[in-house]
Design a protein around this motif. Sequence first.
Motif, PDB file in Angstrom:
ATOM      1  N   GLY A 294       0.789  -1.217   0.000  1.00  0.00           N
ATOM      2  CA  GLY A 294       0.000   0.000   0.000  1.00  0.00           C
ATOM      3  C   GLY A 294       0.825   1.274   0.000  1.00  0.00           C
ATOM      4  O   GLY A 294       0.294   2.356   0.116  1.00  0.00           O
ATOM      5  N   ARG A 295       2.125   1.176  -0.147  1.00  0.00           N
ATOM      6  CA  ARG A 295       3.011   2.343  -0.100  1.00  0.00           C
ATOM      7  C   ARG A 295       3.601   2.657  -1.476  1.00  0.00           C
ATOM      8  O   ARG A 295       4.555   3.393  -1.585  1.00  0.00           O
ATOM      9  N   MET A 296       3.037   2.112  -2.523  1.00  0.00           N
ATOM     10  CA  MET A 296       3.593   2.286  -3.866  1.00  0.00           C
ATOM     11  C   MET A 296       3.545   3.738  -4.341  1.00  0.00           C
ATOM     12  O   MET A 296       4.405   4.160  -5.103  1.00  0.00           O
ATOM     13  N   ALA A 297       2.576   4.515  -3.901  1.00  0.00           N
ATOM     14  CA  ALA A 297       2.456   5.906  -4.357  1.00  0.00           C
ATOM     15  C   ALA A 297       3.688   6.714  -3.970  1.00  0.00           C
ATOM     16  O   ALA A 297       4.126   7.572  -4.718  1.00  0.00           O
ATOM     17  N   GLU A 298       4.255   6.432  -2.808  1.00  0.00           N
ATOM     18  CA  GLU A 298       5.440   7.153  -2.367  1.00  0.00           C
ATOM     19  C   GLU A 298       6.638   6.872  -3.250  1.00  0.00           C
ATOM     20  O   GLU A 298       7.525   7.700  -3.381  1.00  0.00           O
ATOM     21  N   PHE A 299       6.687   5.706  -3.856  1.00  0.00           N
ATOM     22  CA  PHE A 299       7.827   5.320  -4.675  1.00  0.00           C
ATOM     23  C   PHE A 299       7.560   5.533  -6.160  1.00  0.00           C
ATOM     24  O   PHE A 299       8.494   5.659  -6.938  1.00  0.00           O
ATOM     25  N   ALA A 300       6.301   5.587  -6.548  1.00  0.00           N
ATOM     26  CA  ALA A 300       5.964   5.775  -7.963  1.00  0.00           C
ATOM     27  C   ALA A 300       6.339   7.176  -8.435  1.00  0.00           C
ATOM     28  O   ALA A 300       6.815   7.351  -9.560  1.00  0.00           O
TER      29      ALA A 300
END
Length: 156
Positions: free
Chosen positions: A4-10
């Motif tokens: 659920g933390r992909m937005a921070e890395f995308a």
Amino acid sequence: MRSGRMAEFAAPVFFFLLGAIMLMLALTQPAWIEGRIGPGLFARWLSVAVMGMSLVWLAVATIQDRLRPPAIAAETGYGQWRAGAGLLAAVATFAFSLPFLGLVISCALTACVASWGSEERTVGAFALSAGAGAMAALLLGLTLLPPGTRLWPSGF
């Protein structure tokens, strides 16, 4: 990486890819023409800077993700990447708008994008940012830059 933390890395990955595309385009322009600076030199530096800032942003996000307690990690997300995205979007805005809008309007627009990234989204904050950016560019353009510097869009 927690789920659920992909937005921070995308976001940093996206801006790194944008910088890579900018670098490929910059390599098609000459960096030097008869011993003088050509149009490709600044574009190369700018694209490498975007790629470098993206890598630093990705490293910081990775370290924070590893050190953040799970309870806090569940509460954060969207707001954390907004500042970095705003900064890199401001750099890209300046680079892409300068040839068309001139220095003063490009600086005002860049200041608005950076203001958005810092979560200052009121009309007053945007107006203050745009005014300060425009005034700084105008003063710089009139006092320190060569007379041929394009401060306004062509036709002004």
